[in-house]
Write an enzyme that holds these catalytic residues in place. Structure first.
Site, short mmCIF file in Angstrom:
data_model
loop_
_atom_site.label_atom_id
_atom_site.label_comp_id
_atom_site.label_asym_id
_atom_site.label_seq_id
_atom_site.Cartn_x
_atom_site.Cartn_y
_atom_site.Cartn_z
N GLU A 162 81.61 37.20 42.40
CA GLU A 162 82.44 38.17 43.09
C GLU A 162 82.19 39.64 42.72
O GLU A 162 83.10 40.32 42.22
CB GLU A 162 83.92 37.85 42.87
CG GLU A 162 84.33 36.48 43.35
CD GLU A 162 85.84 36.30 43.43
OE1 GLU A 162 86.58 37.05 42.80
OE2 GLU A 162 86.28 35.39 44.16
N GLU A 372 84.58 28.43 45.82
CA GLU A 372 86.00 28.41 45.45
C GLU A 372 86.84 28.36 46.72
O GLU A 372 86.53 29.07 47.69
CB GLU A 372 86.43 29.67 44.66
CG GLU A 372 85.94 29.73 43.25
CD GLU A 372 86.44 30.97 42.51
OE1 GLU A 372 87.56 31.46 42.81
OE2 GLU A 372 85.69 31.45 41.64
C1 NOJ Z 1 88.41 34.21 42.22
C2 NOJ Z 1 87.87 34.25 40.85
O1 NOJ Z 1 86.52 33.91 40.82
C3 NOJ Z 1 88.66 33.46 39.85
O2 NOJ Z 1 88.29 33.87 38.59
C4 NOJ Z 1 90.13 33.60 40.15
O3 NOJ Z 1 90.95 33.13 39.16
C5 NOJ Z 1 90.40 32.96 41.50
N1 NOJ Z 1 89.65 33.65 42.50
C6 NOJ Z 1 91.85 32.89 41.91
O4 NOJ Z 1 92.36 34.15 42.11
#
Ligand code: NOJ
Length: 471
Positions: A162, A372
């Protein structure tokens, strides 16, 4: 790794789940320092112990295997491998991830390793962090050390998790360390992060490792409130702001002229760009793109006023409505018909379909993974000790259906990871916001309790696999 087998798994990140913050020669990370400081005042808890995955990885990976998962996405903590960010490699750090990787392989779980998931070694943070070009060199050396140590067994690598959301929080919203609110500084940090990623991709390809390497992007389909000219323009600005600067760079190897023009128009200082970088970006295009998809960005034209970013890091106690106004670009619109979770995230499963098909439309047939997808909820076990997370099951099931629809329509999606394998530290949102398939009882020795969604996911994977084997 059987390239034709669809991967089903779940994901974590080192700082969020490992704990063991000062064990086995680990150096200080930027998040260790931040969490121990008075700046950590929104939810003042730390990742010092978290769910203790550092010591309990075997149990956690076994549970994944028992839940029919065939892949695990985790991240490597840079400060365990090279404690000071640069210099000598810490053998104990290598030993730890060797054990994690070998455990995955013993359970027939494909390891998917992320090199950088928000957690910069503090020594580098002190020297300017991602605003310092030197961090790119340090990252390249760290990536090389990881490829040499683990490249024989890890078939899927992620350079950076990200770059967009991370730099947004760290340098624009300012709620993540180093807590900056400055778009010029954000642009510089983001540029170096992408340059670092490209360096790692090129190095990996040069050595002809057998696996594949990609980048994980927090991807949002953009939708606008209306469909007139002004809204379409705002939608395009939002596409540049959230997605295109990352996806163009890692998939095409360059930034679009539109983006550069827009940044110059907004007085963003781009003097950090150097001759020679273009070639690095060109050589650093990825084998696959990982997509973290949670919801969409719903926007409308900029209405006037100063840039403002409103985060919800307090869940039900948050005082302001999450959203943003980016001067001369766009602002957040609100759709009252769409349900939200307590942190303001829209419950909008179609976002997966919209994003997957949009990526295919823009970039063609590239391999994609949903790296994710999930939903944060307040949760606790009921009287029978079960966590009845029907809301999570409903959301994930809607998202998976939309992913499979896109797949059937020809999008090259090869795997799916639930965020998260187990409850863990949700950065600035603390521990109350839970995402796991497995409940962690933080107050009672970090006991693990599979939630209802864990069993639901196990059965879904079995059904999908049986169905596909029959065909
Ligand atoms: C994106 C991130 O990669 C992760 O670290 C985070 O906890 C989750 N989304 C949930 O917000």
């Amino acid at each position: 790794m059987d390239k034709d087998r669809f991967l089903w798994g779940s994901a974590t990140a080192a700082y969020q789940c490992e704990g063991a913050w000062s064990e086995d020669g680990k150096g200080m990370g930027e998040w260790d320092t931040f969490c121990h400081s008075e700046k950590n005042n929104v939810n003042p808890v730390t990742g010092d112990v978290s769910c203790d995955h550092y010591h309990r990885y075997e149990e956690d990976i076994r549970m994944m295997a028992e839940g029919n998962q065939n892949t695990y996405r985790f991240s490597i903590a840079w400060s365990r491998i090279i404690p000071d960010g640069t210099g000598a490699v810490n053998q104990k750090g290598i030993d730890h991830y060797n054990k994690v990787i070998d455990t995955c392989l013993n359970y027939n779980i494909v390891p998917n390793a992320t090199l950088f998931h928000y957690d910069l070694p503090d020594a580098l943070a002190k020297k300017g962090g991602w605003e310092n070009r030197g961090t790119v060199d340090a990252y390249a050396a760290y990536a090389k050390a990881c490829f040499e140590a683990f490249g024989d067994r890890v078939p899927l690598w992620t350079t950076v998790n990200e770059p967009s959301y991370y730099t947004h929080c760290a340098y624009a919203a300012g709620n993540y360390p180093p807590n900056i609110q400055n778009f010029s500084r954000r642009s510089r940090a983001a540029y170096y992060l992408l340059l670092a990623s490209a360096r790692a991709v090129a190095a990996y390809h040069e050595k002809k490792y057998a696996g594949q390497i990609g980048l994980v992007h927090d991807a949002y389909p953009i939708e606008t409130e209306e469909n007139d000219e002004a809204n379409r323009k705002a939608g395009y600005n939002a596409e540049l702001f959230f997605n295109k600067w990352v996806t163009d760079c890692c998939l095409k190897g360059f930034f679009s002229d539109d983006l550069i023009e827009k940044l110059i128009e907004c007085d963003i200082d781009l003097s950090f760009r150097e001759k020679g970088d273009d070639l690095i970006f060109h050589k650093g295009t990825v084998d696959f793109l990982g997509l973290n998809i949670y919801d969409r960005q719903y926007v409308k034209p900029y209405q006037g006023g100063k840039t403002e970013i409103r985060m919800n890091n307090r869940g039900k106690d948050n005082k302001v409505r999450a959203g943003m106004r980016i001067r001369n670009w766009f602002e957040t619109a609100y759709d009252e018909n769409v349900q939200k979770n307590e942190w303001g995230m829209e419950i909008y499963p179609k976002c997966i379909y919209n994003e997957l098909t949009e990526i295919k439309r823009q970039y063609g047939d590239i391999p994609l993974y949903i790296t994710e997808n999930g939903v944060g909820l307040y949760e606790s076990p009921d009287r029978t000790g079960t966590v009845q997370d029907d809301a999570r099951i409903a959301y994930l099931s809607g998202c998976i259906d939309y992913m499979l629809k896109a797949k059937e329509e020809g999008v090259n999606v090869r795997g799916y990871y639930v965020w998260s394998s187990l409850d863990l530290y949700s950065w600035i949102n603390g521990y109350e916001k839970r995402y796991g398939l497995v409940y962690v009882d933080y107050d009672n020795g970090n006991g693990r309790v599979p939630k209802k969604s864990y069993y639901w996911y196990r059965d879904l994977i079995e059904k999908y696999s049986n169905h596909n084997e029959e065909e």
